[in-house]
Enzyme design. Structure first.
Site, PDB file in Angstrom:
ATOM      1  N   GLY A 199     125.830  45.081  48.674  1.00 27.13           N
ATOM      2  CA  GLY A 199     126.230  43.702  48.449  1.00 27.13           C
ATOM      3  C   GLY A 199     126.750  43.081  49.731  1.00 27.13           C
ATOM      4  O   GLY A 199     127.054  43.778  50.706  1.00 27.13           O
ATOM      5  N   CYS A 200     126.875  41.758  49.728  1.00 31.05           N
ATOM      6  CA  CYS A 200     127.296  41.070  50.953  1.00 31.05           C
ATOM      7  C   CYS A 200     128.743  41.393  51.309  1.00 31.05           C
ATOM      8  O   CYS A 200     129.062  41.641  52.471  1.00 31.05           O
ATOM      9  CB  CYS A 200     127.091  39.568  50.819  1.00 31.05           C
ATOM     10  SG  CYS A 200     127.781  38.840  49.322  1.00 31.05           S
ATOM     11  N   PHE A 201     129.638  41.395  50.321  1.00 36.52           N
ATOM     12  CA  PHE A 201     131.039  41.721  50.619  1.00 36.52           C
ATOM     13  C   PHE A 201     131.181  43.159  51.115  1.00 36.52           C
ATOM     14  O   PHE A 201     131.872  43.404  52.110  1.00 36.52           O
ATOM     15  CB  PHE A 201     131.923  41.481  49.389  1.00 36.52           C
ATOM     16  CG  PHE A 201     132.157  40.037  49.062  1.00 36.52           C
ATOM     17  CD1 PHE A 201     132.785  39.191  49.969  1.00 36.52           C
ATOM     18  CD2 PHE A 201     131.756  39.503  47.848  1.00 36.52           C
ATOM     19  CE1 PHE A 201     133.016  37.850  49.661  1.00 36.52           C
ATOM     20  CE2 PHE A 201     131.982  38.164  47.533  1.00 36.52           C
ATOM     21  CZ  PHE A 201     132.607  37.340  48.444  1.00 36.52           C
ATOM     22  N   ALA A 229     130.103  43.427  54.889  1.00 36.96           N
ATOM     23  CA  ALA A 229     131.070  42.913  55.862  1.00 36.96           C
ATOM     24  C   ALA A 229     132.349  43.733  55.891  1.00 36.96           C
ATOM     25  O   ALA A 229     133.051  43.752  56.898  1.00 36.96           O
ATOM     26  CB  ALA A 229     131.402  41.453  55.544  1.00 36.96           C
TER      27      ALA A 229
END
Lengths: 359, 359, 359, 359
Positions: free
Chosen positions: D161-163, D166
């Protein structure tokens, strides 16, 4: 997008810290044929490029040079000037004298008449004595879809302003072919705030310009005369337009909505679309949209494309032309690189992005 | 802004969950004379208001009611309808029959001719049979600066659309007095995305509409005919305009840039400003700006003001009118409350905000 | 919102052109008890207010005065200073000497120790000699929900910074009652760009700050010590926090997300909500949200409200406090007017907006 | 960027109309080695791609195909799935059975335990029976900077996922080497609205989400468990984190601000920077910033880069890690193409943009 070799044409970029300079360097960096051979600036001389622009790191972290004429002429085949109005014309005559060709992003050589430039850019012109009447008349207005041959041979290319670019591209085919009336043309333009440059000004703060739209320089904006000059030259008659720019709360993008009257009110939107398609058939940087699809500036953001659509009000024979560009690429640095390409014998859009990222 | 008593006039609001309803309730809540006596909705019936709109808590946390005719007529003196086009006209005839006056935010009663409404709002009209030709002709177009007497006596007030509001206010004085030509009027409008309503649609997502400007419904947007009806009624001649709406990446605000030709090309911008000032001298919701100052929609955000400026191109006698409003207040709910005020014998701008917050 | 009489308390506003001054004047204009009796500025002296701020016209179009001590003391009961850090403390001692009370928006009197102020605001302090140790110790930190009695009697009220306001309000009840550990408190804050002021700076341009989020002044932002001073005073122990501000692409609004550890890990979010509700029961400017509803800065935009929510991670006893304010109202000018109210014997939120406009 | 030949590896993209699909196609289109050999969709089957996505025209204007297993397996070497959670796992087992390798953008194979997936994605899992316990354990978590060898051999790559992307990139080096404490890690993330997808939802409308910041899914957001799984696997201990996502008014971009405690409080920010630089020395998609320079999401917009910065509060030994990505490229489609590259024996960042456009 990895390392590219054989960058055989040497380009000097002078004036590197504004948006015009940043975009130019961004585009040149990935161009297969151009090498940034000299990076010069006035206020930024001595600074490290990568400190100034961490978002656009250059190999070997170059230092921005002072503007030294002999070094520039020594190191470069063409010079791209991204300087304020009135400064460019201090440097250009010297470069031309040394046989270095110039692509200029400022307004200094956009007018064929030095007197007209002085009357319009009075603030800048008052600061500088200019005697380059001859250079003004020799400079080529750099709209590559129309002047490609002249550009390819030019000593000086004067790149059009962002509003003229978006407005001329849809209008020129219709005026050239006498399809629309030459009077009563209205251009209502909407621009993102990056058009106002990178020097901090109160009205361009996010807190001020966000959540607002506003007209400015209503009647008499400088780009009015630039558009009129080009349309008059093209049509052979003295054309007066109405031009109203608006500031829109977005970073990049420029939309011109143009109103004109058809000479033959029976022409349809499809007919007009055909006019545009025919003229721009071989221009990769101009795309004509289907009738009923209207250009969204986001669709051309970060590209060198102009997206044009046409509609006709059949009740009254009025034609509405809509044209969207990225003001910093097709409206500025990308168009300049089209000229660099032409001057170097390359295809006009070589190395330029034609597809953006969405959303 | 604390508790207010003596709210003696009972107003029912039907259709409370869209932006029109939310703004209406926001404004009525602080109005010294109106009491929100009934809160009704179709899809939202049974829900708690404060859960639906935590940003606008109402005292006693009311439940949104089903639309029950006898309860509405029992509890209210006037009804404010904030319903989709085609739904309002299902309810209005019943309310009128019960002697309840209606202020309608939808388009259902904006046309004097039922046939014209049907032809323009064909999607909505196809869903509903309507036979209220008479009510259409009796309804008053609710532009309070021009129709205040008719509004004060009206059974039905049809509140103008947001684009017509911003466009008619600057144009009407000039057409009424025969100062501009009746043909060739061009209206180029720019609206924030809240004008598209609160029902989720792809093109209104932040990810889609942010960082972009685009024209839409070019030639034939529904508001064209509404503007033409009012201008034709006013001038006594059949007026055709050109109207192009644009979507701008901001929440609220609407700017109309209007182009017309002066009959007497010697008139100056100052002359035209005087025309506007004279007409709107006693209208607290219209403010005329000094020549050379142009309206920024942010300056009227969250207010019921229209900010108008005028400029003239003396080369060709063209007048440029610029008009900024908050599309959800002066362009919708605030203007409706002006009508409620007039219908109740109150000053037209009573209880309405005339100064916003900046920035 | 119409004309208001009986404005019996005279307030001078010095420093009128920044966002703090503009908001103060906006709020005072509609306050039923305060009259703006003197409008002063340094750089703006001699300018017409309505030219400077056409979005906020004042009656009789006042001219901004030079900062003349005798005129200020003559015309005003209280002075609201909206001046840069380091300038306020040049003027305040003179005003206090003349028995004029001061509400100061700058940081100059926020620290009880002059030495600490000097160490933190070294740039400003280096420019000015300050010997007002006594005034520093007499000044009251203007957080009205906690210091109302002290404020009501104060000679000088030092209004808190925007980040401290949003961070202290949710934290203070828990520290005061010993519910959370005093170490390990983390405050992650997000602010709109208006917090950076109206003086043009490159990083606050829409073109730069739009479409981006970024941390800044990580470890050591000035507001860290201000928050620590107040938390330490309250809890009686020396508290060190971690504070990280972020710049968010919006005009107004500030959200603090605060992380702390419960001493009793069995406490639930509902328990914590009760703690907050009990403390702020009689504070109209603080609203506690239901568990599971999180504050959106837009919900408090253009209001003097702080919206607070609490959640607990029951796996580890960590409490997450979220607090949203309008940085220019509750975080600045509105909070100052709360102090003005208290100093004048008025209810703390009198004349202040508690409901905003949505969307 | 013009026509590219020798695109020898055939990639099918299924689920083409969401942002994940659009970005994937945008990137694949310019990739020198991958050919989009099949374009499939469920809801969009039968539509012309260029009508659906006029901003991203594909050559020959392909029609989106129905999801036909034999056609997909016939035409493609690898399949990129950009489908909703719970749908991907309906198709994947069939593809694997036919020896077609899968890169999956959904959450369906991110967990090693099917039971855990079911407990977290209960809504989706309730709709579908899944028995692919084995496939879950065989799938490789596709974070190419850490799992490149496993990815290169994988049958199924589950893209993070994007979170998590990062957040894991800055944390993993410190946990792997035991430099930080394993408890008390706090991740405060800020995402643009495109992370919420292209399906229209009220809270993602520009009118709602513009000019606001808000936390959501506080305690218990699905990505919490995904981050915890990976950190626990890496460190060998059971790690619990605190994760709070926030919605920020911008289209693209994601910033994670991570708080942890150093085991050795004498380590400096420079020391920590060296840790990061050493680990990511050979990763072109990760860039470590100088101490004191903080990542701005705009600097990595439209790139596959993660920009990481570290700061230390030497008063208490807390380390603050900041990490910025483009949520749709490095956080989604670009990272997927890194996996496609590795599975095809190509350099991990081949064909991916590493420099964006500014501003």
């Amino acid at each position: 997008m990895d390392s590219i070799n054989n960058k055989s044409i040497r380009v000097a970029v002078i004036g590197a810290s504004g948006y015009g300079g940043i975009q130019s360097i961004r585009l040149l960096k990935e161009h297969p044929d151009f090498e940034i051979s000299f990076l010069g600036g006035y206020k930024t001389a001595g600074l490290k490029w990568n400190d100034l622009c961490p978002f656009l790191p250059l190999e070997n972290d170059p230092t921005i040079n002072a503007v030294d004429l002999s070094e520039i002429t020594d190191k470069s085949d063409i010079v791209l000037l991204s300087l304020p109005n009135g400064i460019s014309s201090q440097l250009t005559p010297k470069l031309i004298k040394e046989k270095v060709r110039v692509v200029d992003l400022s307004a200094d050589y956009r007018y064929r008449s030095l007197e007209e430039w002085k009357s319009i850019y009075s603030v800048e012109s008052s600061k500088h004595s200019r005697k380059d009447e001859l250079l003004c008349s020799q400079a080529v207005y750099g709209i590559p879809e129309w002047n490609s041959i002249e550009i390819s041979k030019a000593k000086i290319v004067a790149c059009p302003g962002c509003f003229p670019t978006a407005s001329l591209l849809p209008l020129m085919p219709f005026l050239k072919q006498g399809i629309i009336e030459t009077d009563g043309i209205i251009i209502d333009s909407k621009s993102g705030t990056s058009g106002g440059g990178r020097v901090p000004k109160e009205h361009l703060l996010l807190a001020e310009s966000s959540e607002s739209v506003e007209p400015y320089s209503v009647v008499g904006h400088r780009h009015t005369s630039e558009i009129e000059q080009e349309l008059s030259n093209l049509s052979g008659s003295n054309i007066q337009i109405q031009f109203t720019p608006h500031l829109v709360p977005m970073v990049r993008g420029l939309l011109s909505t143009v109103y004109a009257r058809l000479r033959d009110p029976c022409l349809t939107a499809e007919d007009c679309k055909t006019v545009l398609e025919t003229v721009y058939r071989s221009c990769p940087s101009v795309e004509i949209q289907p009738v009923g699809v209207y250009p969204k500036t986001k669709w051309v953001r970060f590209t060198n494309k102009a997206l044009i659509s046409v509609q006709v009000d059949q009740r009254n024979g009025r034609v509405i032309l809509m044209s969207a560009i990225d003001n910093l690429i097709k409206g500025q640095a990308g168009q300049a690189i089209q000229s660099l390409n032409l001057m170097s014998g390359l295809p006009t859009c070589k190395g330029l992005p034609l597809i953006g990222y969405y959303p």
